[in-house]
Scaffold this active site. Structure first.
Site, short mmCIF file in Angstrom:
data_model
loop_
_atom_site.label_atom_id
_atom_site.label_comp_id
_atom_site.label_asym_id
_atom_site.label_seq_id
_atom_site.Cartn_x
_atom_site.Cartn_y
_atom_site.Cartn_z
N SER A 177 0.80 -1.23 0.00
CA SER A 177 0.00 0.00 0.00
C SER A 177 0.84 1.28 0.00
O SER A 177 0.35 2.33 -0.37
CB SER A 177 -0.96 0.02 1.19
OG SER A 177 -0.27 0.24 2.40
N LYS A 232 0.68 4.67 6.78
CA LYS A 232 0.09 5.47 5.71
C LYS A 232 0.66 6.88 5.77
O LYS A 232 1.32 7.27 6.71
CB LYS A 232 -1.45 5.57 5.87
CG LYS A 232 -2.17 4.25 5.98
CD LYS A 232 -2.15 3.44 4.71
CE LYS A 232 -2.82 2.08 4.93
NZ LYS A 232 -2.56 1.16 3.86
#
Length: 178
Positions: A39, A82
């Protein structure tokens, strides 16, 4: 005999001090974590070993583009990594595959691909006073704030900021956030 007991007690004291020091460092200063999944590609890769800086946010607020680590709410022992995209009080929306903040396009060099699924950000999403909107750099392969099971991240959920990549050795160094 008295010398052996004294020596043994000295070693026990050293071991206890070392364990306490290690606990303090891991709890308040830094912690090792491993990237799992793609990701955050191309910035981070699956298998990368990182040191998370747990002390910076005690002295300053998180900034846009910081790469942060936070626990996944529904699975104990699972952490997500993230990039912060939206800051407290901002309104986030994804229109035609682009991120907009307070109605202005976000100009960034991370996540240059057109976003296929805006998720919760299809409609304007205004962040609370302690909320952050996070996204993976690999925008079409990331479970992030667009998903209801992640959503906006509260300030107190931020474990820390990715600081140094320690593995693989070929990529060893401080992680660039901007």
């Amino acid at each position: 005999m008295k010398g052996i007991v004294k020596e043994l007690l000295g070693w026990i004291a050293v071991i206890i001090l070392a364990v306490c020091a290690a606990w303090l460092v891991v709890t308040f200063v830094g912690q090792r974590t491993e990237v799992s999944g793609e990701s955050m590609a191309t910035t981070l890769s699956s298998g990368d070993q990182l040191i998370v800086d747990k002390i910076s946010y005690r002295f300053r607020e998180p900034k846009r583009y910081d790469i942060v680590v936070f626990p996944y709410r529904y699975e104990k022992g699972t952490y997500y990594i993230k990039r912060i995209i939206g800051l407290p009080g901002e309104t986030i929306q994804i229109i035609d595959g682009m991120v907009y903040i307070d109605g202005q396009p976000l100009h960034e060099h991370y996540g240059n691909e057109v976003i296929n699924n805006p998720g919760m950000a299809e409609e304007p999403l205004t962040l609370g006073e302690d909320e952050y909107f996070v996204m993976g750099d690999n925008r079409n392969n990331s479970t992030d704030s667009r998903n209801s099971n992640v959503g906006p991240i509260h300030r107190d959920e931020l474990l820390g900021r990715a600081w140094v990549r320690i593995w693989p050795l070929s990529d060893f160094g401080v992680i660039k956030h901007e």
